[in-house]
Design an enzyme around this catalytic site. Structure first.
Site, mmCIF file in Angstrom:
data_model
loop_
_atom_site.group_PDB
_atom_site.id
_atom_site.type_symbol
_atom_site.label_atom_id
_atom_site.label_comp_id
_atom_site.label_asym_id
_atom_site.label_seq_id
_atom_site.Cartn_x
_atom_site.Cartn_y
_atom_site.Cartn_z
ATOM 1 N N CYS A 49 5.490 -2.742 15.867
ATOM 2 C CA CYS A 49 5.911 -3.246 14.443
ATOM 3 C C CYS A 49 7.025 -2.655 13.582
ATOM 4 O O CYS A 49 7.590 -3.181 12.700
ATOM 5 C CB CYS A 49 4.674 -3.021 13.560
ATOM 6 S SG CYS A 49 3.166 -3.724 14.170
ATOM 7 N N ARG A 86 -9.956 13.245 26.768
ATOM 8 C CA ARG A 86 -10.531 14.172 25.706
ATOM 9 C C ARG A 86 -11.799 14.226 25.823
ATOM 10 O O ARG A 86 -12.421 15.241 25.413
ATOM 11 C CB ARG A 86 -10.397 13.381 24.416
ATOM 12 C CG ARG A 86 -8.677 13.676 23.775
ATOM 13 C CD ARG A 86 -8.499 12.800 22.666
ATOM 14 N NE ARG A 86 -7.254 13.183 22.249
ATOM 15 C CZ ARG A 86 -6.270 12.313 21.458
ATOM 16 N NH1 ARG A 86 -7.090 11.091 20.820
ATOM 17 N NH2 ARG A 86 -5.064 12.487 21.046
ATOM 18 N N TRP A 137 -10.345 -4.233 -15.504
ATOM 19 C CA TRP A 137 -10.554 -4.986 -14.530
ATOM 20 C C TRP A 137 -9.608 -5.253 -13.492
ATOM 21 O O TRP A 137 -8.762 -5.676 -13.911
ATOM 22 C CB TRP A 137 -11.252 -6.730 -15.237
ATOM 23 C CG TRP A 137 -12.144 -6.639 -15.929
ATOM 24 C CD1 TRP A 137 -12.407 -6.568 -17.669
ATOM 25 C CD2 TRP A 137 -13.849 -6.425 -15.694
ATOM 26 N NE1 TRP A 137 -13.805 -6.609 -17.810
ATOM 27 C CE2 TRP A 137 -14.523 -6.639 -16.697
ATOM 28 C CE3 TRP A 137 -14.142 -6.594 -14.218
ATOM 29 C CZ2 TRP A 137 -16.033 -6.504 -16.678
ATOM 30 C CZ3 TRP A 137 -15.753 -6.433 -14.139
ATOM 31 C CH2 TRP A 137 -16.469 -6.391 -15.343
#
Length: 443
Positions: A42, A21, A432
């Site tokens: 994976c 590229r 929170w």
């Protein structure tokens, strides 16, 4: 310039594509020992469990695409057996025809990855005993599962072992995990691992902890696994006790290796030998929290290091900024996420630390279908700099691990974590965030 890349998967082909590229002046030859280019390792457990219906879906680009579309001389079944650093040559054998080859290079990238560790156990060559690393490995396991397989034994309680144990259970098999340590998933602290043990038992997985394999027994096919505590009847065995960098062919080259035998590289992916680079699972990664080189074999690191190596090989300077040790896997209902240092690692590094562990919800507790999560932070005792964290639960684990990884990358303290402006609405979070809930408890 003649560029040779040894290895046609994540790191090697990321490097090759960066060169293509960004320059049209270089001749690129890739030497791949196997038959498949650029595939998602994976994803293999999910093909075996039929969540993904074909190994073809794991292939990013084929050998043909690299050749015809990008002009890369992508070869298969080419095993490099020697690197001559003085004369800048690589030597090996073409397993397709048995002929030897000798090629010269101007710059060389070693991206040979890792191989599963198989101890010298008697009977390891019996049929029905497998490792999982490649597409052919997965196909052999799937073919074996078509037979009369009822009992499966997984040796090793790391990520691959856990993912494959889940896959086998989903296929209706009775699964036993043998782990020589006293817990599964050693990258988690012991109290967090108990959550993993509980989930395994909820799915009727037999856990044999603190047990060591001694041999495999059978005539031609596996029948029993012999351990230091007895014999386990089995029809199929998966060995998943770790991996080793594929670097033994470099023994007499002068190329320096480091952690686990991984090739020592600098931030530019350069080795100690001029014009030789290394990237991916066969190379070291600088750990930003440990402040030293480490070896963490993950596809994320391999792709990044490959890109950086490719750019540097064509004189476009770019540095690898290091890792913080982030990972996540699915284990039945649970997501297991961690980043940075565990408590065990902080102790080994003699870092003064404190920890906090909380049980909380992924979203506002009053909102329907809130799920529980357990979150542990490891924090420097004096500076309150965040050292690491582990989170296990059903939902919302991935985004908290990613926030924590970002905080670690930028050396944030718990006070700075509290200052983060995180997204809130009851279906997505509490006022929170769980990370901030934990940070508030640091003293």
């Amino acid at each position: 310039m003649k560029i040779i890349i040894i290895g046609g998967d994540a790191a090697g082909m990321s490097a090759a594509m960066q060169i293509v590229r960004n320059s049209s002046e270089h001749q690129i030859t890739v030497l791949e020992m196997g038959e498949v280019y650029s595939y998602g390792q994976c994803g293999l457990p999910y093909v075996i469990s039929n969540k993904i219906d074909s190994t073809d879906k794991l292939i990013a680009r084929t050998q043909f695409e690299f050749k015809e579309k990008y002009g890369i001389d992508a070869r298969i079944l080419h095993e490099v057996r020697q690197v001559d650093t003085r004369n800048k040559q690589v030597n090996g054998i073409n397993h397709a025809n048995g002929e030897k080859f000798n090629l010269s290079y101007d710059r060389l990238l070693i991206a040979t990855g890792v191989s599963p560790v198989i101890p010298e156990w008697d009977g390891a060559q019996l049929s029905g005993v497998f490792t999982l690393k490649t597409i052919p490995d997965a196909k052999q396991i799937m073919e074996s599962l078509q037979g009369n397989v009822k009992n499966v034994t997984v040796i090793g309680g790391g990520y691959i072992g856990l993912e494959m144990a889940e896959s086998f259970v989903e296929l209706g098999k009775k699964v036993t995990i043998i782990e020589r340590n006293e817990q599964l998933a050693k990258i988690f602290d012991a109290e967090m691992a108990e959550l993993i043990h509980e989930e395994a038992k909820n799915h009727n997985i037999v856990l044999r902890m603190g047990e060591s394999v001694e041999a495999f027994l059978g005539k031609k096919h596996i029948e029993y696994v012999k351990t230091d505590k007895g014999e386990i009847e089995t029809d199929l065995v998966l060995i998943a006790i770790g991996v080793r960098p594929n670097t033994s062919f470099l023994d007499k080259t002068g190329i320096m290796t480091s952690v686990n035998g991984a090739i020592q590289v600098n931030a530019y992916m350069q080795t100690n030998i001029e014009d030789i680079y290394a990237a991916g699972d066969c190379a070291t990664q600088y750990h930003r929290i440990k402040e030293k080189d480490d070896h963490i074999a993950l596809g994320t690191h391999a792709n990044k290091q490959g890109q950086i190596a490719g750019l540097n090989m064509i004189n476009i300077p770019k540095t690898f900024k290091g890792v913080v040790g982030s990972s996540i896997i699915k284990f039945f209902r649970l997501s297991l996420g961690r980043t940075g240092l565990s408590e065990r690692e902080a102790k080994l590094l003699n870092i003064p630390y404190q920890t906090v562990t909380i049980k909380t919800s992924d979203i506002a507790g009053y909102y329907p279908n809130a799920k529980k999560m357990t979150l542990k932070l490891v924090v420097h005792n004096e500076t309150h700099k965040i050292l690491g964290g582990q989170i296990i639960g059903e939902k919302g684990i991935d985004k908290r691990i990613d926030v924590l990884a970002t905080a670690l990358f930028h050396s944030m303290t718990t006070e700075q974590l509290l200052d983060l402006d995180l997204a809130y609405a009851p279906p997505y979070n509490g006022v929170w965030d769980p990370l901030q809930q934990a940070a508030r408890r640091i003293k």
